[in-house]
Design a protein around this motif. Structure first.
Motif, mmCIF file in Angstrom:
data_model
loop_
_atom_site.group_PDB
_atom_site.id
_atom_site.type_symbol
_atom_site.label_atom_id
_atom_site.label_comp_id
_atom_site.label_asym_id
_atom_site.label_seq_id
_atom_site.Cartn_x
_atom_site.Cartn_y
_atom_site.Cartn_z
ATOM 1 N N HIS A 75 -40.454 40.764 124.256
ATOM 2 C CA HIS A 75 -39.920 41.855 123.439
ATOM 3 C C HIS A 75 -39.790 43.161 124.218
ATOM 4 N N TYR A 76 -40.793 43.487 125.016
ATOM 5 C CA TYR A 76 -40.844 44.795 125.667
ATOM 6 C C TYR A 76 -40.556 44.778 127.171
ATOM 7 N N ALA A 77 -40.753 43.633 127.823
ATOM 8 C CA ALA A 77 -40.638 43.632 129.290
ATOM 9 C C ALA A 77 -39.925 42.379 129.798
ATOM 10 N N TYR A 78 -38.854 42.009 129.129
ATOM 11 C CA TYR A 78 -38.162 40.774 129.510
ATOM 12 C C TYR A 78 -37.639 40.830 130.951
ATOM 13 N N GLU A 79 -36.828 41.808 131.262
ATOM 14 C CA GLU A 79 -36.223 41.879 132.595
ATOM 15 C C GLU A 79 -37.251 42.156 133.689
ATOM 16 N N ALA A 80 -38.212 43.011 133.382
ATOM 17 C CA ALA A 80 -39.177 43.426 134.410
ATOM 18 C C ALA A 80 -40.235 42.368 134.705
ATOM 19 N N VAL A 81 -40.707 41.644 133.667
ATOM 20 C CA VAL A 81 -41.833 40.729 133.861
ATOM 21 C C VAL A 81 -41.507 39.294 133.439
ATOM 22 N N ALA A 82 -41.011 39.106 132.204
ATOM 23 C CA ALA A 82 -40.848 37.759 131.661
ATOM 24 C C ALA A 82 -39.834 36.933 132.446
ATOM 25 N N ARG A 83 -38.691 37.518 132.749
ATOM 26 C CA ARG A 83 -37.672 36.761 133.476
ATOM 27 C C ARG A 83 -38.167 36.306 134.852
ATOM 28 N N PRO A 84 -38.810 37.169 135.656
ATOM 29 C CA PRO A 84 -39.352 36.684 136.936
ATOM 30 C C PRO A 84 -40.380 35.558 136.770
ATOM 31 N N VAL A 85 -41.186 35.612 135.705
ATOM 32 C CA VAL A 85 -42.159 34.533 135.456
ATOM 33 C C VAL A 85 -41.423 33.229 135.185
ATOM 34 N N LEU A 86 -40.415 33.271 134.319
ATOM 35 C CA LEU A 86 -39.636 32.075 133.994
ATOM 36 C C LEU A 86 -38.923 31.531 135.238
ATOM 37 N N GLU A 87 -38.395 32.412 136.051
ATOM 38 C CA GLU A 87 -37.718 31.977 137.278
ATOM 39 C C GLU A 87 -38.705 31.356 138.267
ATOM 40 N N PHE A 88 -39.913 31.920 138.337
ATOM 41 C CA PHE A 88 -40.940 31.386 139.238
ATOM 42 C C PHE A 88 -41.267 29.935 138.906
ATOM 43 N N TYR A 89 -41.345 29.620 137.602
ATOM 44 C CA TYR A 89 -41.665 28.255 137.163
ATOM 45 C C TYR A 89 -40.423 27.388 136.955
ATOM 46 N N ASN A 90 -39.264 27.869 137.392
ATOM 47 C CA ASN A 90 -38.004 27.146 137.201
ATOM 48 C C ASN A 90 -37.740 26.805 135.735
ATOM 49 N N LYS A 91 -38.074 27.726 134.836
ATOM 50 C CA LYS A 91 -37.869 27.546 133.404
ATOM 51 C C LYS A 91 -36.800 28.480 132.846
ATOM 52 N N PHE A 92 -36.161 29.255 133.724
ATOM 53 C CA PHE A 92 -35.197 30.250 133.239
ATOM 54 C C PHE A 92 -33.984 29.590 132.585
ATOM 55 N N GLU A 93 -33.464 28.525 133.187
ATOM 56 C CA GLU A 93 -32.293 27.857 132.612
ATOM 57 C C GLU A 93 -32.625 27.230 131.265
ATOM 58 N N GLY A 132 -40.334 36.780 121.336
ATOM 59 C CA GLY A 132 -40.276 38.226 121.526
ATOM 60 C C GLY A 132 -38.885 38.720 121.825
ATOM 61 N N VAL A 133 -38.138 37.961 122.634
ATOM 62 C CA VAL A 133 -36.782 38.359 122.999
ATOM 63 C C VAL A 133 -35.888 38.452 121.762
ATOM 64 N N ILE A 134 -36.006 37.467 120.847
ATOM 65 C CA ILE A 134 -35.131 37.502 119.667
ATOM 66 C C ILE A 134 -35.758 38.288 118.516
ATOM 67 N N ASN A 135 -36.885 38.951 118.799
ATOM 68 C CA ASN A 135 -37.540 39.816 117.813
ATOM 69 C C ASN A 135 -38.004 39.060 116.563
ATOM 70 N N MET A 136 -38.601 37.891 116.785
ATOM 71 C CA MET A 136 -39.170 37.131 115.671
ATOM 72 C C MET A 136 -40.285 37.951 115.032
ATOM 73 N N ASN A 137 -40.389 37.910 113.722
ATOM 74 C CA ASN A 137 -41.440 38.619 113.000
ATOM 75 C C ASN A 137 -42.800 38.244 113.584
ATOM 76 N N LEU A 138 -43.561 39.232 114.025
ATOM 77 C CA LEU A 138 -44.823 38.974 114.710
ATOM 78 C C LEU A 138 -45.838 38.291 113.802
ATOM 79 N N GLY A 139 -45.891 38.661 112.531
ATOM 80 C CA GLY A 139 -46.822 38.025 111.602
ATOM 81 C C GLY A 139 -46.544 36.538 111.437
#
Length: 198
Positions: A75-93, A132-139
């Protein structure tokens, strides 16, 4: 590298601080880590079956908190943190495919959250970040994560308490396949429902 991570995780089960490590690994598994908490949970519960439900509770709470962290990363850090994590584990695609198929349809995401929580299909970190990316209701997300992860760890605790060491081989080799097939059926039903609804 993966084998070393697995061996290191297994070595933690024998330590006095095993419960702390179980919580840490369950937390980071749901947001950024590759090795599932099961590899630590199983030997701990087999070594002390009378504490298996305690371990299941620790793993569930930590996993849900890690899921919230994954949601926040998406939700808050997709480009800065989440995307690199997904790319590291080859899960981005895989992540992008899921993202494009959901388009804010929480029902389908809930189904994915349950199947990933129970059977790691898809990996839990992918789904928590996606929520988080699609802003799913947190509750709704938290309740779903509690149910999915709690069911998994409590079922494992019950099996290990009831059957002990003989069930370990089954749990390690076949339970994931059985739950995975069930998860596949649920995903197929969810996709069919989505297609018929349009």
């Amino acid at each position: 590298m993966l084998r070393r991570l697995y061996d290191w995780t297994m070595s933690l089960a024998a330590r006095k601080s095993a419960e702390v490590w179980l919580a840490v690994i369950a937390f980071v598994e749901s947001s950024v880590f590759l090795v599932p908490a099961d590899v630590l949970f199983l030997p701990m519960a087999l070594a002390k079956p009378e504490r298996s439900y305690r371990y299941a509770l620790i793993a569930t709470v930590a996993s849900v908190l890690g899921g919230i962290a994954g949601w926040a990363l998406g939700h808050y850090a997709y480009e800065a943190v989440a995307r690199p994590v997904l790319e590291f584990y080859n899960k981005f695609e895989d992540f992008e495919r899921l993202r494009n198929s959901i388009h804010e349809q929480w029902g389908f995401l809930l189904l994915l959250l349950v199947t990933s929580g129970l059977a790691h299909l898809p990996p839990i970190k992918v789904v928590t970040i996606l929520a988080g990316v699609i802003n799913m209701n947190l509750g709704v997300f938290i309740i779903s994560a509690i149910i999915a992860r709690g069911a998994r760890f409590m079922l494992l605790a019950w099996l290990l308490r009831r059957y002990g060491e003989p069930i370990r081989h089954f749990v390690e080799k076949r339970l994931g396949q059985i739950v995975g097939i069930g998860a596949g059926v649920l995903i197929t039903l969810g996709i069919a429902y989505k297609l018929l609804a349009h």
